[in-house]
Design a protein around this motif. Structure first.
Motif, mmCIF file in Angstrom:
data_model
loop_
_atom_site.group_PDB
_atom_site.id
_atom_site.type_symbol
_atom_site.label_atom_id
_atom_site.label_comp_id
_atom_site.label_asym_id
_atom_site.label_seq_id
_atom_site.Cartn_x
_atom_site.Cartn_y
_atom_site.Cartn_z
ATOM 1 N N LYS A 171 40.193 29.775 56.719
ATOM 2 C CA LYS A 171 40.014 28.498 57.423
ATOM 3 C C LYS A 171 40.831 28.472 58.716
ATOM 4 C CE LYS A 171 37.585 26.663 54.037
ATOM 5 N NZ LYS A 171 36.152 26.415 54.189
ATOM 6 N N ASP A 172 41.488 29.597 59.025
ATOM 7 C CA ASP A 172 42.388 29.639 60.176
ATOM 8 C C ASP A 172 41.626 29.407 61.478
ATOM 9 O OD1 ASP A 172 44.263 30.219 58.314
ATOM 10 O OD2 ASP A 172 44.474 32.338 58.845
ATOM 11 N N PHE A 173 42.327 28.783 62.417
ATOM 12 C CA PHE A 173 41.756 28.470 63.723
ATOM 13 C C PHE A 173 42.451 29.336 64.765
ATOM 14 C CE2 PHE A 173 41.295 25.995 67.633
ATOM 15 C CZ PHE A 173 39.944 25.681 67.582
ATOM 16 N N HIS A 174 41.662 29.878 65.721
ATOM 17 C CA HIS A 174 42.212 30.800 66.705
ATOM 18 C C HIS A 174 41.841 30.367 68.123
ATOM 19 C CE1 HIS A 174 43.182 33.741 63.547
ATOM 20 N NE2 HIS A 174 42.032 33.370 63.020
ATOM 21 N N GLN A 175 42.731 30.677 69.041
ATOM 22 C CA GLN A 175 42.470 30.457 70.465
ATOM 23 C C GLN A 175 42.859 31.726 71.215
ATOM 24 O OE1 GLN A 175 45.172 28.079 72.965
ATOM 25 N NE2 GLN A 175 43.389 26.815 73.497
ATOM 26 N N ILE B 161 45.487 27.480 58.424
ATOM 27 C CA ILE B 161 45.028 26.303 57.694
ATOM 28 C C ILE B 161 45.138 26.596 56.207
ATOM 29 C CG2 ILE B 161 43.142 24.659 57.394
ATOM 30 C CD1 ILE B 161 44.188 24.891 60.294
ATOM 31 N N THR B 162 45.898 25.763 55.501
ATOM 32 C CA THR B 162 46.074 25.968 54.061
ATOM 33 C C THR B 162 45.640 24.727 53.302
ATOM 34 O OG1 THR B 162 47.693 26.418 52.325
ATOM 35 C CG2 THR B 162 48.505 25.229 54.254
ATOM 36 N N LEU B 163 45.081 24.929 52.128
ATOM 37 C CA LEU B 163 44.642 23.823 51.284
ATOM 38 C C LEU B 163 45.722 23.425 50.283
ATOM 39 C CD1 LEU B 163 40.961 24.938 50.586
ATOM 40 C CD2 LEU B 163 41.795 23.344 52.307
#
Length: 199
Positions: A26-30, A45-47
């Motif tokens: 779910k990690d977000f990258h730029q 992103i962790t649940l």
């Protein structure tokens, strides 16, 4: 060369990408590429229901080093795809796409000199060139080049149909459209003064 450099943004940023890693992550990258360096940022992103704030990680390096960083290349390919990876590699090697950075009016002017088949091919290369090749201003220029006379009445019809549709409309159909427009006009003038479309 100084003219080409003036096409680049003042902050030096050539491209900035953002996206989420493929499932199950779910990690977000730029990813930011400038004329001098590359910056890769990750938001994990962790649940899990814990109270720790995970700050984004950041990796910064000179742009020319990207060609040798296999790990970062793997991450770019995984998140953004192989086509984006190849594009970014070229940017980092100094192969900057100056044509795509030209102002739209200048691009329209340049494209207007192409053969129609080439305009159709160029439209398939990217979203930007699709929009340029379907721009009404471009087709107005093309229409004016290929037609002997462009009357005010024809311009009025082009506002309704669009110049591209006008260009590809059969000349007989165009005569019918002009006649209908003339009949609909409030003053009814021009019914006897037909506009003839010639090659």
């Amino acid at each position: 060369m100084s003219e080409a450099l003036s096409l680049l943004p003042s902050n030096g940023v050539l491209v900035e990408l953002s996206g989420q890693a493929p499932s199950p992550s779910k990690d977000f990258h730029q990813f930011t590429i400038s004329t001098s360096n590359t910056i890769w940022r990750t938001w994990n992103i962790t649940l899990r229901n814990d109270y720790r704030r995970l700050n984004p990680t950041e990796s910064r390096q000179p742009a020319e080093d990207f060609a040798y960083d296999e790990r970062l290349q793997y991450d770019v390919r995984r998140v953004f795809g192989n086509n984006t990876l190849e594009y970014v590699k070229n940017l980092c090697l100094g192969q900057i796409d100056y044509l795509a950075r030209l102002p739209t009016p200048l691009l329209i002017y340049l494209v207007s000199f192409l053969e129609l088949e080439d305009v159709a091919s160029l439209a398939q290369t990217s979203k930007q060139f699709y929009e340029v090749c379907n721009n009404d201003s471009l087709w107005e220029r093309i229409y004016e080049v290929h037609c002997d006379t462009v009357t005010d009445e024809m311009r009025s019809l082009a506002e309704q149909l669009g110049w591209k549709k006008m260009f590809f409309t059969n000349k007989l159909q165009l005569q019918v459209q002009l006649r209908r427009q003339r009949i609909k006009s409030p003053d009814g003038e021009g019914r006897n003064g037909d506009t003839f479309i010639t090659d």
